[in-house]
Design a protein around this motif. Structure first.
Motif, PDB file in Angstrom:
ATOM      1  N   GLU A   1       5.058   9.557  -8.987  1.00 23.11           N
ATOM      2  CA  GLU A   1       5.161   9.312 -10.425  1.00 23.11           C
ATOM      3  C   GLU A   1       3.985   9.898 -11.204  1.00 23.11           C
ATOM      4  O   GLU A   1       4.151  10.409 -12.299  1.00 23.11           O
ATOM      5  CB  GLU A   1       5.278   7.812 -10.688  1.00 23.11           C
ATOM      6  N   GLN A   2       2.781   9.814 -10.627  1.00 24.77           N
ATOM      7  CA  GLN A   2       1.605  10.351 -11.313  1.00 24.77           C
ATOM      8  C   GLN A   2       1.265  11.766 -10.851  1.00 24.77           C
ATOM      9  O   GLN A   2       0.324  12.388 -11.352  1.00 24.77           O
ATOM     10  CB  GLN A   2       0.415   9.417 -11.107  1.00 24.77           C
ATOM     11  N   GLU A   3       2.012  12.260  -9.862  1.00 28.29           N
ATOM     12  CA  GLU A   3       1.886  13.634  -9.369  1.00 28.29           C
ATOM     13  C   GLU A   3       0.473  13.972  -8.901  1.00 28.29           C
ATOM     14  O   GLU A   3      -0.019  15.083  -9.106  1.00 28.29           O
ATOM     15  CB  GLU A   3       2.351  14.623 -10.443  1.00 28.29           C
ATOM     16  N   LYS A   4      -0.171  13.022  -8.279  1.00 25.27           N
ATOM     17  CA  LYS A   4      -1.501  13.260  -7.718  1.00 25.27           C
ATOM     18  C   LYS A   4      -1.367  13.890  -6.331  1.00 25.27           C
ATOM     19  O   LYS A   4      -0.385  13.655  -5.622  1.00 25.27           O
ATOM     20  CB  LYS A   4      -2.292  11.948  -7.623  1.00 25.27           C
ATOM     21  N   THR A   5      -2.341  14.690  -5.951  1.00 25.11           N
ATOM     22  CA  THR A   5      -2.325  15.304  -4.629  1.00 25.11           C
ATOM     23  C   THR A   5      -2.738  14.281  -3.576  1.00 25.11           C
ATOM     24  O   THR A   5      -3.314  13.230  -3.906  1.00 25.11           O
ATOM     25  CB  THR A   5      -3.300  16.493  -4.565  1.00 25.11           C
ATOM     26  N   TYR A   6      -2.458  14.594  -2.315  1.00 23.03           N
ATOM     27  CA  TYR A   6      -2.874  13.710  -1.231  1.00 23.03           C
ATOM     28  C   TYR A   6      -4.394  13.511  -1.245  1.00 23.03           C
ATOM     29  O   TYR A   6      -4.892  12.406  -1.013  1.00 23.03           O
ATOM     30  CB  TYR A   6      -2.444  14.288   0.119  1.00 23.03           C
TER      31      TYR A   6
ATOM     32  N   ARG B   1       0.832  -1.210   0.000  1.00 24.53           N
ATOM     33  CA  ARG B   1       0.000   0.000   0.000  1.00 24.53           C
ATOM     34  C   ARG B   1       0.868   1.263   0.000  1.00 24.53           C
ATOM     35  O   ARG B   1       0.572   2.237  -0.698  1.00 24.53           O
ATOM     36  CB  ARG B   1      -0.950  -0.007   1.207  1.00 24.53           C
ATOM     37  N   THR B   2       1.948   1.243   0.777  1.00 26.45           N
ATOM     38  CA  THR B   2       2.853   2.397   0.816  1.00 26.45           C
ATOM     39  C   THR B   2       3.483   2.623  -0.558  1.00 26.45           C
ATOM     40  O   THR B   2       3.596   3.758  -1.030  1.00 26.45           O
ATOM     41  CB  THR B   2       3.964   2.177   1.858  1.00 26.45           C
ATOM     42  N   ARG B   3       3.875   1.528  -1.201  1.00 26.45           N
ATOM     43  CA  ARG B   3       4.469   1.617  -2.540  1.00 26.45           C
ATOM     44  C   ARG B   3       3.459   2.168  -3.544  1.00 26.45           C
ATOM     45  O   ARG B   3       3.790   3.011  -4.380  1.00 26.45           O
ATOM     46  CB  ARG B   3       4.967   0.234  -2.963  1.00 26.45           C
ATOM     47  N   GLN B   4       2.229   1.721  -3.442  1.00 24.93           N
ATOM     48  CA  GLN B   4       1.173   2.186  -4.333  1.00 24.93           C
ATOM     49  C   GLN B   4       0.939   3.689  -4.182  1.00 24.93           C
ATOM     50  O   GLN B   4       0.835   4.421  -5.171  1.00 24.93           O
ATOM     51  CB  GLN B   4      -0.123   1.420  -4.036  1.00 24.93           C
ATOM     52  N   ILE B   5       0.891   4.141  -2.943  1.00 27.10           N
ATOM     53  CA  ILE B   5       0.650   5.561  -2.669  1.00 27.10           C
ATOM     54  C   ILE B   5       1.825   6.408  -3.135  1.00 27.10           C
ATOM     55  O   ILE B   5       1.652   7.498  -3.702  1.00 27.10           O
ATOM     56  CB  ILE B   5       0.371   5.772  -1.170  1.00 27.10           C
TER      57      ILE B   5
ATOM     58  N   ALA C   1      -3.898   9.389   6.242  1.00 25.45           N
ATOM     59  CA  ALA C   1      -3.319   8.065   5.984  1.00 25.45           C
ATOM     60  C   ALA C   1      -2.353   8.138   4.811  1.00 25.45           C
ATOM     61  O   ALA C   1      -1.272   7.531   4.833  1.00 25.45           O
ATOM     62  CB  ALA C   1      -4.422   7.050   5.707  1.00 25.45           C
ATOM     63  N   VAL C   2      -2.730   8.876   3.780  1.00 24.49           N
ATOM     64  CA  VAL C   2      -1.854   9.062   2.613  1.00 24.49           C
ATOM     65  C   VAL C   2      -0.557   9.744   3.044  1.00 24.49           C
ATOM     66  O   VAL C   2       0.547   9.326   2.674  1.00 24.49           O
ATOM     67  CB  VAL C   2      -2.551   9.906   1.528  1.00 24.49           C
ATOM     68  N   LYS C   3      -0.705  10.782   3.848  1.00 24.95           N
ATOM     69  CA  LYS C   3       0.458  11.518   4.323  1.00 24.95           C
ATOM     70  C   LYS C   3       1.382  10.609   5.126  1.00 24.95           C
ATOM     71  O   LYS C   3       2.614  10.648   4.953  1.00 24.95           O
ATOM     72  CB  LYS C   3       0.014  12.702   5.186  1.00 24.95           C
ATOM     73  N   ASN C   4       0.831   9.788   5.992  1.00 31.08           N
ATOM     74  CA  ASN C   4       1.643   8.887   6.817  1.00 31.08           C
ATOM     75  C   ASN C   4       2.417   7.881   5.966  1.00 31.08           C
ATOM     76  O   ASN C   4       3.582   7.580   6.245  1.00 31.08           O
ATOM     77  CB  ASN C   4       0.760   8.148   7.820  1.00 31.08           C
ATOM     78  N   HIS C   5       1.754   7.368   4.927  1.00 31.57           N
ATOM     79  CA  HIS C   5       2.432   6.440   4.022  1.00 31.57           C
ATOM     80  C   HIS C   5       3.586   7.140   3.291  1.00 31.57           C
ATOM     81  O   HIS C   5       4.663   6.555   3.112  1.00 31.57           O
ATOM     82  CB  HIS C   5       1.446   5.873   2.992  1.00 31.57           C
ATOM     83  N   MET C   6       3.374   8.376   2.867  1.00 30.97           N
ATOM     84  CA  MET C   6       4.408   9.123   2.156  1.00 30.97           C
ATOM     85  C   MET C   6       5.579   9.449   3.075  1.00 30.97           C
ATOM     86  O   MET C   6       6.744   9.369   2.674  1.00 30.97           O
ATOM     87  CB  MET C   6       3.827  10.407   1.558  1.00 30.97           C
ATOM     88  N   VAL C   7       5.269   9.809   4.320  1.00 30.51           N
ATOM     89  CA  VAL C   7       6.336  10.086   5.296  1.00 30.51           C
ATOM     90  C   VAL C   7       7.184   8.832   5.510  1.00 30.51           C
ATOM     91  O   VAL C   7       8.421   8.898   5.538  1.00 30.51           O
ATOM     92  CB  VAL C   7       5.735  10.563   6.640  1.00 30.51           C
ATOM     93  N   GLN C   8       6.511   7.696   5.620  1.00 31.99           N
ATOM     94  CA  GLN C   8       7.219   6.426   5.809  1.00 31.99           C
ATOM     95  C   GLN C   8       8.131   6.118   4.624  1.00 31.99           C
ATOM     96  O   GLN C   8       9.303   5.744   4.798  1.00 31.99           O
ATOM     97  CB  GLN C   8       6.204   5.291   5.977  1.00 31.99           C
TER      98      GLN C   8
END
Length: 199
Positions: free
Chosen positions: A146-151, A136-140, A164-171
């Motif tokens: 790569e696709q430059e989508k916003t959170y 899931r972290t890799r997907q986000i 949750a998106v932000k936490n995955h990106m921080v990780q």
């Protein structure tokens, strides 16, 4: 590179690892000028490029025992040259933005050989690092980076919260940052600047 040259280089490399100065001298003669030409694109100064080239080969000699497990000496040598040059420039510029400008200048003038080496090295490293992330972290990360989508866009498409998106990106960014620092000796910012330039 022909098989004959590759075989000769392999012999020289084994001599170097064993502490034989003739092996070091042979590799120095083979790569001194290409490495100088590589470095001067960063620093635009003949005396500085000459000094940094000498320092790179000193590092190669001092760390020769670590070369035993190196698959491509050429790629390793260019990596050492780039890292040593960037670390030296940091002392002068003291800012990521200034170094970024130097890298962009280098990207505009590098050769196809250098581009191929750096392109393969960085992309392979990024692939392996990303593969180590939870799915899931890799997907986000791919959606955001790569696709430059916003959170918000990612949160909506995956039906999860923005936090949750932000936490995955921080990780993912923490892992990338520590891995890049350990592997290449440069910051995540510089890595991304170079990666964007060689894609």
């Amino acid at each position: 590179m022909s098989n004959h040259i590759q075989n000769d280089q392999g012999i020289l490399l084994q001599q170097l690892i064993a502490g034989d100065e003739s092996g070091f001298a042979g590799l120095y003669d083979l790569y001194n000028r290409p490495i100088y030409n590589f470095i001067i694109k960063f620093v635009h100064s003949v005396p500085l490029a000459e000094d940094l080239t000498q320092e790179v080969f000193i590092k190669i000699w001092e760390n020769r025992l670590y070369l035993q497990g190196v698959k491509s000496f050429k790629a390793y040598l260019y990596t050492v040259a780039r890292n040593h040059t960037l670390n030296s420039l940091k002392v002068v510029f003291r800012s990521e933005a200034a170094i970024g400008e130097v890298i962009n200048s280098f990207i505009d003038t590098r050769s196809e050989v250098e581009e191929d080496i750096l392109h393969k090295e960085y992309l392979e490293f990024l692939r392996k690092t990303m593969d180590s992330l939870p799915e899931r972290t890799r997907q986000i990360f791919k959606l955001c980076r790569e696709q430059e989508k916003t959170y918000d866009e990612v949160a909506k498409s995956l039906n999860i919260s923005r936090n949750a998106v932000k936490n995955h990106m921080v990780q993912s960014m923490k892992l990338l940052s520590s891995s890049i620092k350990k592997e290449f000796g440069i910051s995540l910012t510089l890595f991304m600047i170079i990666l964007d330039g060689i894609r």
